[in-house]
Design a protein around this motif. Sequence first.
Motif, short mmCIF file in Angstrom:
data_model
loop_
_atom_site.label_atom_id
_atom_site.label_comp_id
_atom_site.label_asym_id
_atom_site.label_seq_id
_atom_site.Cartn_x
_atom_site.Cartn_y
_atom_site.Cartn_z
N CYS A 256 -34.55 4.08 66.37
CA CYS A 256 -35.33 4.70 66.99
C CYS A 256 -35.99 5.83 66.19
CB CYS A 256 -34.39 5.85 68.06
SG CYS A 256 -33.43 4.77 69.08
N TYR A 257 -36.99 6.55 66.72
CA TYR A 257 -37.95 7.35 65.77
C TYR A 257 -38.23 8.70 66.29
CZ TYR A 257 -38.39 3.07 63.36
OH TYR A 257 -38.19 1.77 62.67
N ARG A 258 -38.08 9.80 65.76
CA ARG A 258 -38.40 11.17 66.34
C ARG A 258 -39.15 12.04 65.35
NH1 ARG A 258 -33.42 12.40 70.65
NH2 ARG A 258 -33.94 10.34 71.59
N SER A 259 -40.13 12.44 65.53
CA SER A 259 -40.80 13.45 64.57
C SER A 259 -39.98 14.69 64.40
CB SER A 259 -42.19 13.74 64.86
OG SER A 259 -42.37 14.44 65.96
N GLU A 260 -39.47 15.16 65.30
CA GLU A 260 -38.56 16.30 65.25
C GLU A 260 -39.49 17.51 65.27
OE1 GLU A 260 -35.73 16.89 66.50
OE2 GLU A 260 -34.57 14.83 66.13
N ALA A 261 -40.90 17.50 65.68
CA ALA A 261 -41.69 18.72 65.43
C ALA A 261 -41.08 19.88 65.90
CB ALA A 261 -42.86 18.24 66.19
N GLY A 262 -41.48 21.00 65.43
CA GLY A 262 -40.83 22.43 65.84
C GLY A 262 -39.51 22.58 65.56
N SER A 263 -38.83 21.66 64.80
CA SER A 263 -37.40 21.90 64.50
C SER A 263 -37.17 22.10 63.01
CB SER A 263 -36.66 20.57 64.95
OG SER A 263 -37.06 19.69 64.34
N HIS A 264 -38.21 22.72 62.27
CA HIS A 264 -38.03 23.23 60.84
C HIS A 264 -37.05 24.18 60.76
CE1 HIS A 264 -41.35 20.73 60.10
NE2 HIS A 264 -42.23 21.29 61.02
N GLY A 265 -36.03 23.93 59.86
CA GLY A 265 -35.00 25.07 59.35
C GLY A 265 -34.01 25.05 60.37
N LYS A 266 -33.86 23.79 61.23
CA LYS A 266 -32.62 23.69 62.27
C LYS A 266 -32.01 22.23 61.86
CE LYS A 266 -31.62 23.67 67.21
NZ LYS A 266 -31.82 23.70 68.43
#
Length: 421
Positions: A256-266
């Motif tokens: 599975c692939y997720r860009s995890e956009a908006g989760s920087h630093g978490k």
Amino acid sequence: MIDPSLLRDQPDLVKRSQQARGESPETVDAAVAADRDRRAAITAFEELRAAQNAHGKRVAQAPKEEKAELVAQAKQLSEQVKAAQRAVVESEAAAEAAFARLENIVLDGVPAGGEENFVTLRTNGEIPTFDFEPRDHLALGEMLGAIDMERGTKVSGARFYFLTGIGARLELALMTLGLDRALQAGFTPIIPPTLVRPEVMRGTGFLGQHADEVYHLAEEDLYLVGTSEVPLAGYHMDEILDLSAGPKRYAGWSTCYRSEAGSHGKDTRGIIRVHQFNKLEMFVYTTPEDSEREHERLVEMQEGMLRELGLSYRVIDVAAGDLGSSAARKYDIEAWVPTQDAYRELTSTSNCTTYQARRLNIRHRPDGGKTTPVATLNGTLATTRWIVALLETHQRADGSVAVPEVLRPYLGGLEILEPIA
């Protein structure tokens, strides 16, 4: 999409659901108006077409001296029909866009509010304690030669990793244990494609609020999936299923692939929030009447896995504003992660009722009668993130990790993971 008749007959119910999710009730008013305009446009078009057909018969039967005038009228009617047809296309597009802003109707009892408004249904197991300073999963993984983040970053960038040695074996053991449990429960194993067409990604609801998490190959117009829920939902797209013998249950094993956009630093340390991982996903097609019972069955299977692995966990009823557009109810199971002093999500299971099936045109024919949409459900049975809780929960002072008894047959009888450095 939701049932259009529900929107027409019970708009207040739809409004309450939207408000529980934190969405504006004006989306419902807009959808009602768009649906009304679409039906009016279709009616106008059909009336003009009927008039055109009747007029055509008059032209064919008219005396020669009347034909010229009737032909001129026929041309006018033809232009009116074309304009009405364009109006239908435009109104259908507007209605489709308005309906797309309506999320699935939440089931009775789902907590209102956002991410923090979940309700804890139950907890299991004692919170692990240590007479030494516990290490986090990455420190343990490096000592065991199981996780290599440095080379993952070198090869692919941030939030990529290698599972090496016992780390690779541990993931395969977890996934195979999950697959065995799924087989025992009557699931059909599937290894699905991990690239899907836009209509499948859209049909499952992942091009809505989660669109920024999805990788898109623009040249091919294909999407990398973040869960095998997506290809498994598309597996029976545009089909009429026979559910007379019971639900159709699948277990999809995929990367599975997720860009995890908006989760920087978490959660940037270790393998809690990464761009690529493996997952075994349960997916069920059933009747709407049986969907809530099937949902509980999926949760029982997930809890059974976590209990066997010796993990402390809690089951939460996710609040409406944190459901995602397709889910009518979602239960998360969160395991205790000692070094974070917190529960962290390991599994989710969602009842999507008929929302995805309507979008993907998946139906059944109850009692041989009229076709009607099926209900779809999904739930995680094993994934890479479980390694986090396993290593941290079962660690020992010297950096070794005890292997839960249920996993030992999948690791050649190994009882202890020993540090290699």
